[in-house]
Scaffold this active site. Structure first.
Site, PDB file in Angstrom:
ATOM      1  N   ASP A  60       0.879  -1.191  -0.037  1.00  0.00           N
ATOM      2  CA  ASP A  60       0.095  -0.076  -0.103  1.00  0.00           C
ATOM      3  C   ASP A  60       0.830   1.305  -0.087  1.00  0.00           C
ATOM      4  O   ASP A  60       1.866   1.314   0.735  1.00  0.00           O
ATOM      5  CB  ASP A  60      -1.076  -0.262   1.259  1.00  0.00           C
ATOM      6  N   LEU A  69     -11.190   5.830   8.937  1.00  0.00           N
ATOM      7  CA  LEU A  69     -11.322   4.736  10.235  1.00  0.00           C
ATOM      8  C   LEU A  69     -12.702   4.220  10.350  1.00  0.00           C
ATOM      9  O   LEU A  69     -12.966   3.539  11.184  1.00  0.00           O
ATOM     10  CB  LEU A  69     -11.117   6.040  11.344  1.00  0.00           C
ATOM     11  N   ASP A 128      -8.374  -0.491  -5.321  1.00  0.00           N
ATOM     12  CA  ASP A 128      -9.655   0.369  -5.730  1.00  0.00           C
ATOM     13  C   ASP A 128      -9.709   1.034  -7.089  1.00  0.00           C
ATOM     14  O   ASP A 128     -10.410   1.969  -7.424  1.00  0.00           O
ATOM     15  CB  ASP A 128      -9.825   1.316  -4.619  1.00  0.00           C
ATOM     16  N   ASN A 129      -8.743   0.435  -7.846  1.00  0.00           N
ATOM     17  CA  ASN A 129      -8.640   0.832  -9.398  1.00  0.00           C
ATOM     18  C   ASN A 129      -8.327  -0.272 -10.295  1.00  0.00           C
ATOM     19  O   ASN A 129      -7.755  -1.138  -9.761  1.00  0.00           O
ATOM     20  CB  ASN A 129      -7.836   1.967  -9.319  1.00  0.00           C
ATOM     21  N   CYS A 174     -10.110 -11.473 -18.414  1.00  0.00           N
ATOM     22  CA  CYS A 174     -11.057 -12.001 -19.277  1.00  0.00           C
ATOM     23  C   CYS A 174     -12.456 -11.330 -18.845  1.00  0.00           C
ATOM     24  O   CYS A 174     -13.253 -11.309 -19.624  1.00  0.00           O
ATOM     25  CB  CYS A 174     -11.046 -13.398 -19.089  1.00  0.00           C
ATOM     26  N   CYS A 188     -14.084   6.159  -3.383  1.00  0.00           N
ATOM     27  CA  CYS A 188     -15.090   6.128  -2.275  1.00  0.00           C
ATOM     28  C   CYS A 188     -15.505   7.526  -1.727  1.00  0.00           C
ATOM     29  O   CYS A 188     -16.419   7.823  -1.193  1.00  0.00           O
ATOM     30  CB  CYS A 188     -14.468   5.462  -0.985  1.00  0.00           C
ATOM     31  N   CYS A 249      -7.783 -12.921 -24.978  1.00  0.00           N
ATOM     32  CA  CYS A 249      -7.219 -12.213 -23.540  1.00  0.00           C
ATOM     33  C   CYS A 249      -5.790 -12.101 -23.883  1.00  0.00           C
ATOM     34  O   CYS A 249      -5.092 -13.074 -24.129  1.00  0.00           O
ATOM     35  CB  CYS A 249      -7.630 -12.938 -22.515  1.00  0.00           C
ATOM     36  N   CYS A 252      -4.045 -14.092 -20.861  1.00  0.00           N
ATOM     37  CA  CYS A 252      -4.109 -15.722 -20.647  1.00  0.00           C
ATOM     38  C   CYS A 252      -4.539 -16.407 -21.759  1.00  0.00           C
ATOM     39  O   CYS A 252      -4.381 -17.985 -21.911  1.00  0.00           O
ATOM     40  CB  CYS A 252      -4.859 -16.147 -19.451  1.00  0.00           C
TER      41      CYS A 252
END
Length: 260
Positions: A60, A69, A128-129, A174, A188, A249, A252
């Site tokens: 992170d 929090l 988150d992206n 995929c 958020c 894809c 893969c």
């Protein structure tokens, strides 16, 4: 082998026929890379540690903010301004000193994902992206590492295990395709997020991750590759759809032809 103190700590797992001593020993030897220590990553980290996963690395690049929090359950007011990855590692060491935890205070991307993913038994992605999720997924496919993906937007959640490195199995790309490699997700802060709902999705994500880690050792169940669980937090309800392998894809599907 589990020492007497570990047997006592995980007694409620061990008495479950679906886990048992062999399953708990497998968790103790497992290594998980957790992407994100935020709304998904915080409760996921708590349950990974509580399950006795022996090695955990946390990635992170953010620092703790007061607005975190209400959902990022490993942090307190005293942590505001501190690096999330470092504070996450401190939380794990306080919770269970037997767990080997590593903090990576950086942003994972296409340039470093392969290095960070290598050597782990599973990656749990709570980022988150789309740009991050796709970079992580591509690295997992290349390294042959299973991916548990957990994504939340408002009151909608998605949880799935992907194994694009296995014949016939889809990867995360995929599912979403190539249109989202840019960092273009709503945040958020813009959409809002309910802490309890994010925790619900994260808990299910850890449950699915444990299916992967314990496959072939216990009777917890199969990894359910490509089975995407859709969570509606308002109803509430859950349903599962099957993600198909995309033979075109770029991660893969190359070189597979009609054999998958």
């Amino acid at each position: 082998m589990l020492t007497p103190d570990r047997l006592d700590r995980f007694a409620r797992h061990i008495v479950l026929p679906e886990i048992g001593g062999a399953g708990q020993a497998r968790l103790a030897s497992a290594s998980v890379l957790l992407i994100g220590a935020g709304g998904v990553g915080s409760p996921a980290l708590q349950y990974l540690a509580a399950a006795g996963v022996g090695r955990i690395a946390v990635v992170d690049c953010d620092s703790v903010d007061a607005s975190n929090l209400q959902r990022q359950t490993i942090f307190s007011t005293a942590d505001i301004g501190a690096a999330k990855a470092e504070r996450a590692a401190i939380w794990v060491r306080a919770f269970d000193p037997a767990i080997a935890v590593t903090a990576h205070d950086l942003r994972i991307d296409a340039d470093n994902a392969s290095r960070l993913v290598a050597g782990h038994d599973l990656v749990l992605d709570g980022s988150d992206n789309f740009a991050t999720r796709l970079a992580v997924s591509d690295a997992c496919v290349a390294a042959g590492v299973p991916l548990t993906s957990v994504a939340v937007g408002r009151f909608q959640g998605q949880v799935a295990n992907f194994a694009g490195h296995l014949p016939g199995q889809p990867c995360y790309r995929c599912w979403v395709g190539d249109a989202f490699d840019a960092d273009d997700c709503d945040t958020c802060a813009e959409q809002g997020v309910l802490g309890a709902f994010v925790g619900m999705a994260a808990s299910l994500g850890v449950m699915q991750a444990m299916r992967v880690l314990l496959a072939g050792v216990s009777d917890l169940g199969d990894p359910q590759w490509g089975s995407l669980v859709l969570i509606d937090g308002l109803k509430p309800a859950m349903r599962t759809i099957k993600v198909a392998r995309d033979h075109a894809c770029r991660a893969c599907g190359r070189g597979e032809g009609a054999t998958a």
